[in-house]
Every structure is written in C-alpha cells, then in structure tokens.
Design an enzyme around this catalytic site. Structure first.
Site, PDB file in Angstrom:
ATOM      1  N   ASN A 173       0.836  -1.205   0.000  1.00 28.73           N
ATOM      2  CA  ASN A 173       0.000   0.000   0.000  1.00 28.73           C
ATOM      3  C   ASN A 173       0.860   1.239   0.000  1.00 28.73           C
ATOM      4  O   ASN A 173       0.385   2.345   0.239  1.00 28.73           O
ATOM      5  CB  ASN A 173      -0.966  -0.004   1.191  1.00 28.73           C
ATOM      6  CG  ASN A 173      -2.242  -0.750   0.825  1.00 28.73           C
ATOM      7  OD1 ASN A 173      -2.749  -0.613  -0.292  1.00 28.73           O
ATOM      8  ND2 ASN A 173      -2.731  -1.572   1.729  1.00 28.73           N
TER       9      ASN A 173
ATOM     10  N   ASP B 184      10.147  -8.459  -0.613  1.00 26.35           N
ATOM     11  CA  ASP B 184      10.475  -8.583   0.800  1.00 26.35           C
ATOM     12  C   ASP B 184      11.967  -8.265   0.927  1.00 26.35           C
ATOM     13  O   ASP B 184      12.774  -8.756   0.138  1.00 26.35           O
ATOM     14  CB  ASP B 184      10.163 -10.001   1.299  1.00 26.35           C
ATOM     15  CG  ASP B 184       9.873 -10.008   2.789  1.00 26.35           C
ATOM     16  OD1 ASP B 184       9.535  -8.937   3.346  1.00 26.35           O
ATOM     17  OD2 ASP B 184      10.003 -11.065   3.414  1.00 26.35           O
TER      18      ASP B 184
HETATM   19  P1  IMP Z   1      10.173  -4.361   3.549  1.00 19.57           P
HETATM   20  O1  IMP Z   1      10.167  -5.804   3.212  1.00 19.57           O
HETATM   21  O2  IMP Z   1      10.482  -3.444   2.393  1.00 19.57           O
HETATM   22  O3  IMP Z   1       8.962  -3.926   4.313  1.00 19.57           O
HETATM   23  O4  IMP Z   1      11.408  -4.157   4.562  1.00 19.57           O
HETATM   24  C1  IMP Z   1      11.465  -4.769   5.848  1.00 19.57           C
HETATM   25  C2  IMP Z   1      12.310  -3.923   6.781  1.00 19.57           C
HETATM   26  O5  IMP Z   1      13.657  -3.864   6.301  1.00 19.57           O
HETATM   27  C3  IMP Z   1      11.850  -2.479   6.893  1.00 19.57           C
HETATM   28  O6  IMP Z   1      10.905  -2.326   7.909  1.00 19.57           O
HETATM   29  C4  IMP Z   1      13.135  -1.763   7.227  1.00 19.57           C
HETATM   30  O7  IMP Z   1      13.385  -1.839   8.605  1.00 19.57           O
HETATM   31  C5  IMP Z   1      14.189  -2.571   6.499  1.00 19.57           C
HETATM   32  N1  IMP Z   1      14.478  -1.992   5.171  1.00 19.57           N
HETATM   33  C6  IMP Z   1      14.014  -2.410   3.964  1.00 19.57           C
HETATM   34  N2  IMP Z   1      14.507  -1.658   2.973  1.00 19.57           N
HETATM   35  C7  IMP Z   1      15.298  -0.735   3.571  1.00 19.57           C
HETATM   36  C8  IMP Z   1      16.078   0.341   3.056  1.00 19.57           C
HETATM   37  O8  IMP Z   1      16.147   0.630   1.853  1.00 19.57           O
HETATM   38  N3  IMP Z   1      16.749   1.059   3.982  1.00 19.57           N
HETATM   39  C9  IMP Z   1      16.706   0.788   5.318  1.00 19.57           C
HETATM   40  N4  IMP Z   1      15.982  -0.171   5.842  1.00 19.57           N
HETATM   41  C10 IMP Z   1      15.282  -0.948   4.977  1.00 19.57           C
END
Ligand code: IMP
EC number: 3.6.1.66
Length: 195
Positions: free
Chosen positions: A9, A69
């Site tokens: 989202n 992810d």
């Molecule tokens: P998601 O799968 O993109 O939701 O990422 C999971 C978690 O990894 C996020 O809540 C962040 O804590 C961390 N994360 C993902 N991408 C980044 C980034 O580009 N910079 C910093 N933290 C990240």
C-alpha cells in the site's frame, strides 16, 4: 494495457515503478485493487514470504501480481536481522528501536559487513518468478543523516562514504537493493510477447 497488482500500500513504491515500467503496464496498489488485508509474513526466508504475499494476492484478484520482501543481513550477527528486519525489536516495527538493538548486539565487533537483500516474487500468467537485488556495505556505530527509513542511518553502501540516510532518493537508487530487483522484474516484463 496490462494491470499488475503490487502487493503493497506504499504509493511511493508504486509511483517509482510506474515511472520506469513503460506505458503498456499499469502498476496498482492493493487499495486500488480493492483489497484491505494485512498480508502475513510467517516464513523464515525472504523468498518464502515474498511468494506468500504474491500468491495470496493472486488468489484474491486473479490478476498478475508481484510483491517484495527486504532484509538487512549482518555478517557478525549470523545474517540477522534478515527476514525479521521490520520486527527486530518487536511488533511495533519501530525504526529507532531496531537500530538500537542492532548496535547493541553488534557492540565493538570489528566485523561490520552487511547487505540489504530484496526478493521480488512475480506471478505472471499463473507462474511464479523471483528476482533478487543486493546492496553490499557496512554498519557504522553512530547513526548519521535523517533521510530514508529503517536502517538507513547506520548503513554505508560499498563505494560510498555516506549512509543511505545522508543521500537523496536519486543517490540512494544508484546503490539500492530494491531498485536492482525491480529493474530485473521490469526487464523480464519487457521481454514478454503479450506486451
Ligand atoms: P520491507 O520488506 O520493504 O517492508 O522491509 C522490511 C524492513 O527492512 C523495513 O521495515 C526496514 O526496517 C528494512 N528496510 C528495507 N529496505 C530498507 C532500506 O532501503 N533502507 C533501510 N531499511 C530498509
């Protein structure tokens, strides 16, 4: 025009993809597709969680769909927080608490290497494809910069002297794991004969 549902989202992520994907495909959010659910992430690998997300949305919509992810893998912590990156310090998904916990666990360990890894799962015409994007770098002991999100203030990508949080979005995208994985997704889509 082909519709592709992005299992997120986050409008910002969707806009980013739409600007580079070409005019034959339109990427939409879950909300645009009329879906209001908190997609589970029950597995212990990025690959399995990404697959779960895209499969759940495919079953609900019957449309082509993709998910991503991402995790931060720190070598001295045996790859943690990894798949648990969002919830490392608890269910509240608090960025600062996650950084504090990581720095505490790492302590003065001289081994600081780490990487962000993104896995994209695409369900295209009923079949699953995965794409990976990796950004190598290292963890600093005092956070720097206010941009970005998550672990950005303590991560310096290889080839730079700045943390992700000290970079503009454009600059971060020159290194970004997510951008690399999405670029592969787009390359795949552009090769599809139906487009
Ligand atoms: P998601 O799968 O993109 O939701 O990422 C999971 C978690 O990894 C996020 O809540 C962040 O804590 C961390 N994360 C993902 N991408 C980044 C980034 O580009 N910079 C910093 N933290 C990240």
């Amino acid at each position: 025009m082909h519709l592709l549902v992005f299992a997120t989202n986050n409008q910002h992520k969707v806009d980013e993809v739409n600007t580079i994907i070409g005019k034959n495909i339109r990427v939409v959010t879950l909300k645009d597709a009329g879906i209001d659910i908190d997609i589970p992430e029950p597995h212990d690998t990025l690959e399995a969680n990404a697959r779960e997300k895209s499969s759940v949305i495919y079953q609900l919509t019957g449309q082509n769909t993709f998910s991503e992810d991402t995790g931060l893998e720190v070598d001295a912590l045996n790859g943690e927080p990894g798949v648990k990156s969002a919830r490392y310090a608890g269910e509240s998904k608090n960025f600062q608490a996650n950084i504090d916990k990581l720095l505490l666990n790492l302590g003065n360990n001289p081994l600081r290497t780490a990487r962000f890894r993104t896995v994209v799962s695409l369900i295209w015409e009923g079949k699953e494809y995965q794409f990976e994007g990796i950004c190598e770098g290292h963890i600093i002991s005092t956070q720097k910069g206010d941009s970005g999100f998550g672990y950005d203030p303590i991560f310096i990508p290889a080839g730079s002297t700045k943390t992700f949080a000290e970079m503009s979005m454009e600059e971060k995208n020159q290194y970004s794991h997510r951008k690399k994985a999405i670029a592969q997704l787009i390359e795949f889509l552009q090769q599809q004969p139906v487009l």
